[in-house]
Design an enzyme around this catalytic site. Structure first.
Site, PDB file in Angstrom:
ATOM      1  N   LYS A 118       0.868  -1.329   0.070  1.00 15.90           N
ATOM      2  CA  LYS A 118      -0.014  -0.015  -0.066  1.00 15.90           C
ATOM      3  C   LYS A 118       0.865   1.305  -0.025  1.00 15.90           C
ATOM      4  CE  LYS A 118      -3.869  -2.241   2.489  1.00 15.90           C
ATOM      5  NZ  LYS A 118      -4.686  -2.250   3.659  1.00 15.90           N
ATOM      6  N   TYR A 126     -12.293  -2.904  -3.318  1.00 16.85           N
ATOM      7  CA  TYR A 126     -13.096  -2.954  -1.925  1.00 16.85           C
ATOM      8  C   TYR A 126     -14.352  -3.085  -1.892  1.00 16.85           C
ATOM      9  CZ  TYR A 126      -8.325  -2.353   0.265  1.00 16.85           C
ATOM     10  OH  TYR A 126      -7.032  -2.600   0.854  1.00 16.85           O
TER      11      TYR A 126
HETATM   12  N1  UDP Z   1      -9.673  -1.085   7.507  1.00 14.70           N
HETATM   13  C1  UDP Z   1      -9.617   0.021   8.314  1.00 14.70           C
HETATM   14  N2  UDP Z   1     -10.615   0.099   9.563  1.00 14.70           N
HETATM   15  C2  UDP Z   1     -11.239  -1.119   9.917  1.00 14.70           C
HETATM   16  C3  UDP Z   1     -11.054  -2.017   9.092  1.00 14.70           C
HETATM   17  C4  UDP Z   1     -10.442  -2.131   7.872  1.00 14.70           C
HETATM   18  O1  UDP Z   1      -9.035   1.084   8.017  1.00 14.70           O
HETATM   19  O2  UDP Z   1     -12.121  -0.896  10.864  1.00 14.70           O
HETATM   20  C5  UDP Z   1      -9.026  -1.125   6.355  1.00 14.70           C
HETATM   21  C6  UDP Z   1      -7.584  -1.657   6.467  1.00 14.70           C
HETATM   22  O3  UDP Z   1      -6.529  -0.888   5.570  1.00 14.70           O
HETATM   23  C7  UDP Z   1      -7.843  -3.020   5.974  1.00 14.70           C
HETATM   24  C8  UDP Z   1      -8.778  -2.655   4.915  1.00 14.70           C
HETATM   25  O4  UDP Z   1      -9.569  -1.928   5.290  1.00 14.70           O
HETATM   26  O5  UDP Z   1      -6.569  -3.537   5.424  1.00 14.70           O
HETATM   27  C9  UDP Z   1      -9.434  -3.768   4.208  1.00 14.70           C
HETATM   28  O6  UDP Z   1     -10.158  -4.264   5.435  1.00 14.70           O
HETATM   29  P1  UDP Z   1     -10.427  -5.911   5.530  1.00 14.70           P
HETATM   30  O7  UDP Z   1     -11.170  -6.302   6.603  1.00 14.70           O
HETATM   31  O8  UDP Z   1     -10.751  -6.736   4.362  1.00 14.70           O
HETATM   32  O9  UDP Z   1      -8.859  -6.427   6.095  1.00 14.70           O
HETATM   33  P2  UDP Z   1      -7.496  -7.063   5.384  1.00 14.70           P
HETATM   34  O10 UDP Z   1      -8.251  -8.210   4.595  1.00 14.70           O
HETATM   35  O11 UDP Z   1      -6.789  -6.270   4.520  1.00 14.70           O
HETATM   36  O12 UDP Z   1      -6.811  -7.964   6.509  1.00 14.70           O
END
Ligand code: UDP
Ligand code: MG
Length: 150
Positions: free
Chosen positions: A9, A49
């Protein structure tokens, strides 16, 4: 054979952690079959996303992922989805296990350095969002593979 889409990122690029993070994935023996530096625009960010649309963090997430250049790569192999997720660590770096990328180099959930696909289906969908088939060199041979895969 699974494919995982990994994004280093904008914070990883700005902090000079691209080499460090790539090294950890590469040294494990994972096979990188596509790699590029790019800037994600808002449309692609929303598509990537889409599952998070409507959540409280969605707009900040789109701003974050579009805020600067990223490095995007595809890793192919058996079980790579789970292996990479384990190497990346929990979404919130504050709760990630020591030794994972997010625990070792990050502290905030909104600056957690790296994305990795969370299922084989996501891996395919996300890979198609970022790469044409012809950009992926999925069949090149690595002479070290017998030393990595039993
Ligand atoms: N994210 C955030 N706050 C939250 C949850 C997610 O900023 O409460 C962001 C974080 O950068 C995360 C991304 O959104 O990596 C996608 O969320 P996901 O639950 O898919 O997590 P990941 O798969 O990246 O672990
Ligand atoms: Mg996710």
């Amino acid at each position: 054979m699974e494919r995982s889409l990994v994004i280093l990122k904008p914070d990883a690029v700005q902090r000079g952690l691209v080499g460090t993070i790539l090294t950890r994935l590469e040294q494990r023996g994972l096979k990188i079959v596509g790699l590029k530096l790019m800037q994600i625009d808002e449309q692609l960010a929303r598509k990537h996303y889409a599952e998070h649309e409507g959540k409280g963090f969605f707009n900040d997430l789109v701003s974050y992922i579009t805020s600067g250049p990223v490095v995007v790569l595809v890793i192919a192999g058996d079980n790579v989805i789970e292996m990479i997720r384990n190497t990346v660590g929990a979404t919130n770096p504050a709760k990630a296990a020591p030794g994972t990328i997010r625990a070792d180099y990050a502290v905030s959930i909104g600056r957690n350095l790296i994305h990795a696909s969370d299922s084989p289906a996501s891996g395919e969908r996300e890979t198609a969002n970022f790469f044409q088939d012809a950009e992926l060199l999925q069949n090149f041979n690595r002479t070290v593979d017998p030393w990595i895969f039993e």
